[in-house]
Design a protein around this motif. Structure first.
Motif, PDB file in Angstrom:
ATOM      1  N   SER A 111       0.847  -1.188   0.000  1.00  0.00           N
ATOM      2  CA  SER A 111       0.000   0.000   0.000  1.00  0.00           C
ATOM      3  C   SER A 111       0.883   1.239   0.000  1.00  0.00           C
ATOM      4  O   SER A 111       1.813   1.347   0.811  1.00  0.00           O
ATOM      5  N   ARG A 112       0.594   2.168  -0.899  1.00  0.00           N
ATOM      6  CA  ARG A 112       1.425   3.362  -1.026  1.00  0.00           C
ATOM      7  C   ARG A 112       1.423   4.213   0.246  1.00  0.00           C
ATOM      8  O   ARG A 112       2.457   4.731   0.656  1.00  0.00           O
ATOM      9  N   ASP A 113       0.258   4.378   0.869  1.00  0.00           N
ATOM     10  CA  ASP A 113       0.207   5.255   2.032  1.00  0.00           C
ATOM     11  C   ASP A 113       0.951   4.645   3.217  1.00  0.00           C
ATOM     12  O   ASP A 113       1.565   5.359   4.017  1.00  0.00           O
ATOM     13  N   THR A 130       8.553  -3.042  -2.513  1.00  0.00           N
ATOM     14  CA  THR A 130       7.235  -2.444  -2.712  1.00  0.00           C
ATOM     15  C   THR A 130       6.567  -3.109  -3.899  1.00  0.00           C
ATOM     16  O   THR A 130       7.207  -3.381  -4.911  1.00  0.00           O
ATOM     17  N   PHE A 136       2.758  -2.400  -5.437  1.00  0.00           N
ATOM     18  CA  PHE A 136       1.440  -1.792  -5.309  1.00  0.00           C
ATOM     19  C   PHE A 136       0.465  -2.300  -6.370  1.00  0.00           C
ATOM     20  O   PHE A 136      -0.734  -2.076  -6.256  1.00  0.00           O
ATOM     21  N   GLY A 167      -3.100   3.751  -6.141  1.00  0.00           N
ATOM     22  CA  GLY A 167      -1.939   4.436  -6.684  1.00  0.00           C
ATOM     23  C   GLY A 167      -1.317   3.737  -7.863  1.00  0.00           C
ATOM     24  O   GLY A 167      -0.560   4.327  -8.619  1.00  0.00           O
TER      25      GLY A 167
END
Length: 338
Positions: free
Chosen positions: A145-147, A171, A173, A178
């Motif tokens: 998750s980007r956030d 990462t 996503f 995003g």
């Protein structure tokens, strides 16, 4: 029971994950599993199992926003999970370094667990990855998750202590919030992409669905080890130059393709850590004396334990898939003679 655990190889995958409600982002849950896909289905009520704390329909569906992989055993993962869930009393965190402090007590006088927030979980995750108990394990952090990754980056920039450079941060996503591609980033510079990971576009699996649940990623390495040690081609130790008789002691193999450098486990360990030069007793990585390539201790030990304790797993991994024989077309029935 301890003997049964010791007789197992290092698992192909064991993770500690962070779960977040998609309905109420403030609701978080920490757990451990060797199969993140199945576990998420259990938490969301699609498969039997799960946990009572995630069974409320008002909080479903849940999502796995991050996880840590690379644990050498289920017990190791459970220790890390407990420490991340209870950072206010975990003995793995020195009192002077503790970030979460309990201000209330239970009826029995024990400290009450403070409520969790995304920032507190991320900061304690960063702390546990650098304490002596876990800091030298072959772990890797994954963000989906980007956030959540943004919170991690912010904490890494503000933290006074850095993680060891060899600890990977991944990462991925995918098609989630995003969008974008997955990449491996350096903990020294969280914003710098180093290698491309699983793409999320085009219907490809991403996130937890792209994680391999078996030993397939080290299949070629396992095949190399079997060929060398079954045919007793290990020769002399690449460090001490002594003979390594088959069946006597533990012998490990260089992880690099094309290199057959083998040596005593004790010699590899001293070579990586040094002869008393530091206080470290658990190797992380080092250079192979033969090919001069980088060798990762965690991967080396996974192959060793698989070769010594997991013969059935090796057979399954290296078993050649039989090609299905094509069915011969049925012969055309001959026309009846007039």
């Amino acid at each position: 029971m301890p003997n049964a655990v010791q007789c197992k190889p290092i698992p192909a995958l064991y993770t500690v994950y962070i779960l977040r409600s998609t309905v109420r982002h403030a609701s978080l849950y920490i757990g451990s599993t060797p199969n993140p896909r199945r576990r998420l289905s259990q938490h969301n009520g699609l498969v039997r199992g799960g946990a009572a704390r995630t069974s409320r329909h008002s909080l479903r569906p849940w999502e796995m926003v991050a996880l840590v992989s690379g644990f050498p055993s289920a017990t190791a993962a459970l220790k890390f999970e407990w420490a991340l869930t209870n950072p206010h009393i975990s003995v793995h965190i020195p009192s002077e370094a503790r970030l979460t402090i309990s201000t209330q007590t239970k009826a029995n006088g024990q400290p009450r667990r403070p409520s969790k927030s995304l920032a507190s979980v991320v900061s304690n995750l960063h702390l546990l990855l650098r304490v002596p108990s876990f800091g030298r394990w072959p772990l890797r952090v994954h963000f989906f998750s980007r956030d959540v990754f943004a919170v991690w980056e912010k904490w890494c920039a503000a933290a006074s202590e850095r993680l060891r450079p060899s600890l990977g941060v991944v990462t991925d996503f995918g098609n989630g919030a995003g969008g974008g591609l997955g990449s491996v980033v350096s903990v020294e510079d969280p914003g710098e992409g180093l290698a491309t990971a699983q793409e999320g576009a085009g219907g490809q699996p991403w996130g937890i669905h792209a994680l391999p649940l078996d030993y397939e990623p080290i299949k070629d390495y396992v095949a190399k080890g079997r060929e060398i040690f079954e045919f007793e081609r290990q020769g002399r130790c690449v460090m001490c130059r002594e003979d390594m008789p088959s069946g006597e002691g533990l012998h490990a193999l260089c992880t690099n393709d094309g290199c057959d450098g083998a040596g005593h486990v004790s010699c590899w360990s001293r070579h990586f850590v040094g002869d008393g030069a530091t206080d470290d007793i658990v190797p992380v990585q080092g250079q192979c004396p033969k090919c001069k390539g980088e060798v990762h201790w965690g991967v080396m030990m996974k192959e060793l334990t698989l070769r010594v304790r997991g013969q059935k797993d090796v057979e399954k991994l290296l078993k050649r898939k039989r090609k299905r024989a094509r069915k011969k077309p049925a012969p055309a029935s001959s026309a009846a003679s007039p």
